[in-house]
Design a protein around this motif. Structure first.
Motif, PDB file in Angstrom:
ATOM      1  N   GLU A 180       5.282   5.725   1.154  1.00  0.00           N
ATOM      2  CA  GLU A 180       4.939   4.333   0.888  1.00  0.00           C
ATOM      3  C   GLU A 180       5.896   3.724  -0.135  1.00  0.00           C
ATOM      4  O   GLU A 180       6.259   2.545  -0.034  1.00  0.00           O
ATOM      5  N   LYS A 207       9.061   2.128   1.145  1.00  0.00           N
ATOM      6  CA  LYS A 207       8.952   0.799   1.754  1.00  0.00           C
ATOM      7  C   LYS A 207       9.311  -0.306   0.764  1.00  0.00           C
ATOM      8  O   LYS A 207       9.644  -1.419   1.179  1.00  0.00           O
ATOM      9  N   CYS A 240       1.621  -3.333  -0.942  1.00  0.00           N
ATOM     10  CA  CYS A 240       2.309  -2.039  -1.014  1.00  0.00           C
ATOM     11  C   CYS A 240       2.135  -1.411  -2.390  1.00  0.00           C
ATOM     12  O   CYS A 240       1.883  -0.206  -2.507  1.00  0.00           O
TER      13      CYS A 240
END
Length: 344
Positions: free
Chosen positions: A188, A191, A314
Motif C-alpha cells: 500500500e 501506491k 491511502c
C-alpha cells in the motif's frame, strides 16, 4: 462409555460436525482464492490439518488474499479505511487470551451478508467440482455463524482480514501475521511513493552559496529576514535594489535564523533537492513533497505533503495496517513467538 450418555454423544457428534465445517471453510477459501486443487470427492475431511499441510503463507498468497478481501469490501460499498456501518465496536480478547476476529485496529470488516453473497455468487458455475466446493463453503460458514464457535461480537462485526488469514492458515503464528500485514502495508505504501527529486546541479548550488555568503553580513554563519531583504529598507538605495522587505520575509519564513542548507532548499530550482540530505522539495507544479519514514515497517520514500482526498484514503489505510503490524508484534512478544491455537 461416552456413547452411553446421550449428552456426551451429542457433544461428540457436534465436534465432528464442527471439524467438518472448519475443513470445508479452509478448503473452500484455498480453492476459491488461492487456486488450490480441491480434494477428491468422498475424501476424508481431516481436521486439524496434518503437519504436511501446514505450510506458512507466502508473500504472493498473502497479497492474493488481501486483494480478494478488498474486492469484498468494494462489494460491501466500503473502502479500506471506512469505519462506518452497523457493526459493533471491536471486541476484546476471549477467555483464552487469543485475539478474536477484528480485535485489532482500524481495518474494516466485511459484513457477513456481503461475504455470504460473495460465496453464493461464486457457486453459479458450470463446473461441478467448483460448484460443490462453493456450496460446501457456504453451508459450513452458515453453520459456523450459528454455532457457539463464533463469538457474538464477531458475528456482529463481520469478517476481518486476520480472521480470513486464520481460516486459511489455522496454525499461523503472531510472528507470521505480523509479517503478512507488513507485506500488505509495504504494498500500500508503494501506491503513494513519489520519485525522488534529483539534487540541484553543482553550478546552481555554487551560485546559491555565493548569494548566501553575500547576504551573510559580518560572516555570522546564518542569515535573517533583515539580511534576505537586503538590509535596512529605510535606506532609499536598498529599497531600489530589493523587491522584498523584511516584514514580508518574516511573514513567509518567520522571524528566525536561516542556515546554508535550508537556504539551498528554498532557492534551488523546483523539482530538485537543495542537497543530499534534503527532507522536502517543491515540484514544478507548486506541490510540496517530503521524505517520509515508517519505523513500523521499515519504509522510506518521498510522498506528497499536499494530500488529496484520494491520497488521504491511502494514508489512512497504511496507518490502519501499521496498527495491525504493531498489534501482532505486541502479541508476538507476549507469547514469545508461540503459535496460536488453531482457528475455531
Amino acid at each position: 462409555t461416552p456413547w452411553a450418555d446421550p449428552a456426551a454423544r451429542l457433544a461428540s457428534l457436534r465436534d465432528v460436525q464442527d471439524s467438518k465445517n472448519l475443513f470445508d471453510i479452509r478448503e473452500g477459501l484455498r480453492v476459491v482464492i488461492l487456486g488450490v486443487t480441491p480434494s477428491p470427492l468422498g475424501a476424508q475431511k481431516v481436521w486439524p490439518p496434518p503437519k504436511e499441510d501446514r505450510k506458512p503463507a507466502t508473500k504472493e498468497e498473502t497479497l492474493t488474499v488481501y486483494h480478494t478481501f478488498c474486492e469484498m469490501l468494494q462489494l460491501d460499498g466500503r473502502s479500506h479505511s471506512d469505519h462506518s456501518g452497523d457493526e459493533a465496536p471491536p471486541p476484546g480478547r476471549d477467555g483464552g487470551g487469543r485475539p478474536r476476529s477484528g480485535d485489532t485496529t482500524g481495518l474494516p470488516a466485511v459484513r457477513w451478508r456481503t461475504y455470504l453473497t460473495w460465496v453464493e455468487t461464486g457457486s453459479i458455475t458450470d463446473d461441478v467440482r467448483t460448484k460443490c466446493v462453493f456450496e460446501a463453503l457456504l453451508k459450513a460458514c452458515k453453520a459456523w455463524l450459528q454455532s457457539d464457535k463464533a463469538p457474538p461480537a464477531q458475528r456482529a462485526k463481520g469478517l476481518s482480514l486476520d480472521s480470513l488469514f486464520r481460516w486459511i492458515w489455522p496454525f499461523v503464528s503472531c510472528r507470521a501475521l505480523k509479517e503478512m500485514f507488513t507485506w500488505i502495508c509495504l504494498e500500500e505504501y508503494e501506491k503513494i511513493r513519489l520519485p525522488e527529486p534529483p539534487v540541484v546541479g553543482e553550478a546552481e548550488r555554487l551560485e546559491i552559496k555565493r548569494l548566501y555568503e553575500a547576504m551573510d553580513n559580518g560572516g555570522k554563519g546564518y542569515i535573517t529576514a533583515f539580511d534576505m531583504a537586503g538590509g535596512d529598507h529605510a535606506d532609499f538605495h536598498v529599497r531600489l535594489k530589493n523587491t522584498i522587505d523584511e516584514a514580508s520575509v518574516k511573514q513567509i519564513l518567520g522571524d528566525r535564523r536561516i542556515e546554508m542548507l535550508e537556504f539551498l532548499e528554498l532557492m534551488c530550482e523546483d523539482g530538485h533537492r537543495g542537497h543530499e540530505d534534503s527532507e522536502r522539495a517543491i515540484l514544478p507544479d507548486g506541490s510540496r513533497i517530503e521524505r517520509f519514514r515508517s519505523e513500523v515497517v521499515d519504509f522510506e520514500a518521498w510522498v506528497t505533503k499536499d494530500v488529496t482526498p484520494e491520497q488521504a484514503v491511502c494514508f489512512r489505510t497504511v496507518k490502519a495496517l501499521e496498527e495491525e503490524v504493531s498489534h501482532w508484534d505486541l502479541l508476538m512478544k507476549k507469547s514469545k513467538g508461540t503459535r496460536m491455537r488453531y482457528a475455531t
